[in-house]
Design a protein around this motif. Structure first.
Motif, PDB file in Angstrom:
ATOM      1  N   ASN A   1      48.752  54.855  28.345  1.00 39.93           N
ATOM      2  CA  ASN A   1      50.129  54.474  28.672  1.00 39.93           C
ATOM      3  C   ASN A   1      50.349  54.474  30.169  1.00 39.93           C
ATOM      4  O   ASN A   1      51.013  53.589  30.711  1.00 39.93           O
ATOM      5  CB  ASN A   1      51.126  55.429  28.017  1.00 39.93           C
ATOM      6  CG  ASN A   1      51.172  55.199  26.511  1.00 39.93           C
ATOM      7  OD1 ASN A   1      50.694  54.165  26.038  1.00 39.93           O
ATOM      8  ND2 ASN A   1      51.728  56.141  25.794  1.00 39.93           N
ATOM      9  N   GLY A   2      49.754  55.443  30.818  1.00 35.75           N
ATOM     10  CA  GLY A   2      49.902  55.570  32.269  1.00 35.75           C
ATOM     11  C   GLY A   2      49.361  54.339  32.975  1.00 35.75           C
ATOM     12  O   GLY A   2      50.013  53.754  33.846  1.00 35.75           O
ATOM     13  N   THR A   3      48.122  53.899  32.560  1.00 44.11           N
ATOM     14  CA  THR A   3      47.531  52.745  33.229  1.00 44.11           C
ATOM     15  C   THR A   3      48.339  51.487  32.958  1.00 44.11           C
ATOM     16  O   THR A   3      48.524  50.655  33.847  1.00 44.11           O
ATOM     17  CB  THR A   3      46.077  52.510  32.773  1.00 44.11           C
ATOM     18  OG1 THR A   3      46.069  52.461  31.356  1.00 44.11           O
ATOM     19  CG2 THR A   3      45.159  53.584  33.265  1.00 44.11           C
TER      20      THR A   3
ATOM     21  N   GLY B   1      51.503  51.394  32.360  1.00 41.40           N
ATOM     22  CA  GLY B   1      52.715  51.523  33.164  1.00 41.40           C
ATOM     23  C   GLY B   1      52.429  51.129  34.625  1.00 41.40           C
ATOM     24  O   GLY B   1      53.245  50.481  35.296  1.00 41.40           O
ATOM     25  N   GLY B   2      51.235  51.491  35.091  1.00 40.98           N
ATOM     26  CA  GLY B   2      50.874  51.243  36.481  1.00 40.98           C
ATOM     27  C   GLY B   2      50.782  49.751  36.771  1.00 40.98           C
ATOM     28  O   GLY B   2      51.154  49.285  37.850  1.00 40.98           O
ATOM     29  N   GLU B   3      50.259  49.000  35.756  1.00 38.54           N
ATOM     30  CA  GLU B   3      50.084  47.569  35.968  1.00 38.54           C
ATOM     31  C   GLU B   3      51.416  46.852  36.119  1.00 38.54           C
ATOM     32  O   GLU B   3      51.501  45.836  36.797  1.00 38.54           O
ATOM     33  CB  GLU B   3      49.319  46.960  34.780  1.00 38.54           C
ATOM     34  CG  GLU B   3      47.816  47.164  34.933  1.00 38.54           C
ATOM     35  CD  GLU B   3      47.066  46.866  33.648  1.00 38.54           C
ATOM     36  OE1 GLU B   3      47.663  46.371  32.684  1.00 38.54           O
ATOM     37  OE2 GLU B   3      45.872  47.185  33.607  1.00 38.54           O
ATOM     38  N   LYS B   4      52.429  47.432  35.435  1.00 37.99           N
ATOM     39  CA  LYS B   4      53.739  46.813  35.526  1.00 37.99           C
ATOM     40  C   LYS B   4      54.242  47.029  36.914  1.00 37.99           C
ATOM     41  O   LYS B   4      54.810  46.351  37.593  1.00 37.99           O
ATOM     42  CB  LYS B   4      54.722  47.441  34.542  1.00 37.99           C
ATOM     43  CG  LYS B   4      54.605  46.830  33.154  1.00 37.99           C
ATOM     44  CD  LYS B   4      55.576  47.511  32.205  1.00 37.99           C
ATOM     45  CE  LYS B   4      55.350  46.980  30.790  1.00 37.99           C
ATOM     46  NZ  LYS B   4      56.171  47.744  29.829  1.00 37.99           N
TER      47      LYS B   4
END
Lengths: 141, 230
Positions: A134-136, A138-141
């Motif tokens: 989820n973190g990654t 989220g990061g791409e957004k």
């Protein structure tokens, strides 16, 4: 293996156990040492279970027979002890039942605890992986 | 006639016939207390008492079969090997269970012997009763018991385990196969193991494993406890 050869292997292990007990002085009876020796030979693949199955199946199937002659020793027990037999019989039976219950409970308690912890660890691992994913994202957004 | 009775063939034949009669009766009537070993024992003791044949004459042949206890114990390694992954997985609970069971057995004997005022020799003879015969008789003579009394106590314990183990497991909600096997082997050695094998391969293997470890534990701990008490 032919049956005589299988027997020779098992008796060789028995003798080795007796040797380790009587000559080397290992503080365990020879047959228990023999059991450990055979287990080691099986684990190291020196002997395959199928190779001794003829003899091992025979002994495992008729195990109780070999206890019959020693049990006749009851005839050699003195009268002072024989006269107490109802009490002793009751005690032996009662203690056995208590021992089975106790051994079973304790083993099961610790197995359940271990399984519970392993499950927790597994779940924590999954959660952390999911959080990471989820973190990654989220990061791409 | 004496030449016949003192021949090893006599004791071997008597043992085989008595045991097979025991197996036949226990299969026919299906009461679990009719254990083949128990029936065989009663038949042989009865026969020797009625005919007046001495225990020594019987043992000339009987000893040949007793010797086979050794290879019979050794091959218990085979079911154990097949279940070695269970042992690796649960070795901590297994050791804990075996120690708890063995301690319970020892504690029961000491406590009740003191309470009921049994003689010291009798208490020492009963102490290794949950251990397999070859180990138990040695432990008994080491701590000052009478080996023949110990052998009887071991036999009674073994038959009790073989007969009552499934019922105790059900009653006490011991459901895990590993726990059932460990409980049976710790309490009632190789005789209980015969029943554990009927319950399943896992139970049988765990029970065989427990025999050796429980025996070892008792051999080490019993003298220590006795030393602390005296």
């Amino acid at each position: 293996m032919r049956i005589p050869l299988q027997l020779a292997v098992i008796f060789a292990i028995c003798l080795a156990g007796e040797f380790l007990h009587r000559i080397v002085g290992v503080p365990l009876p020879g047959n228990i040492i023999g059991m450990v020796l055979l287990l080691i030979l099986l684990c190291t693949k020196v002997i395959k279970p199928e190779q001794i199955s003829g003899v091992s199946n025979f002994f495992l199937k008729h195990l109780a027979l070999f206890f019959l002659p020693p049990s006749i020793a009851i005839m050699a027990v003195g009268d002072d002890i024989l006269s107490k037999w109802p009490l002793l019989l009751f005690l032996c039976i009662a203690f056995t039942l208590i021992t089975i219950a106790m051994g079973g409970w304790v083993t099961q308690f610790f197995i359940r605890r271990q399984e519970y912890r392993e499950n927790l660890a597994l779940r924590a691992e999954r959660l952390s992986k999911r959080a990471e994913r989820n973190g990654t994202i989220g990061g791409e957004k | 006639m004496n030449a016949i009775i003192n021949s090893p063939l006599f004791g071997i034949f008597l043992t085989l016939v008595a045991f097979e009669t025991g197996v036949f009766i226990s299969k026919k009537f299906k009461y679990s207390f009719l254990n083949p070993l128990l029936i065989g024992n009663i038949l042989i003791v009865g026969f020797l008492l009625i005919t007046g044949i001495s225990l020594e004459s019987y043992n000339v042949g009987g000893d040949y079969i007793s010797v086979m206890l050794s290879p019979a114990t050794v091959v218990l390694a085979v079911p154990l090997y097949r279940q070695i992954s269970k042992l690796r997985q649960f070795w901590k609970p297994i050791l804990a269970g075996i120690f708890a069971g063995s301690l319970t057995s020892i504690a029961c004997v000491i406590l009740f012997s003191k309470l009921l005022g049994l003689s010291n020799t009798l208490m020492l003879s009963l102490l290794p009763k949950s251990v397999t015969i070859p180990m138990g008789s040695v432990i008994s003579s080491q701590i000052g018991g009478i080996p023949s009394v110990t052998i009887i106590a071991i036999t009674v314990t073994g038959i009790t385990g073989a007969v009552a183990a499934p019922a105790v497991c059900r009653f006490c909600h011991i459901k895990h196969k590993v726990a059932q096997g460990i409980a049976i082997g710790t309490a009632s050695h190789a005789l209980g193991t015969t029943r554990a094998m009927e319950m399943g391969e896992v139970q049988g293997a765990m029970s065989s494993l427990a025999i050796g470890i429980a025996g070892l534990f008792t051999a080490v701990v019993a003298p220590l406890i006795l030393a602390c008490l005296s």
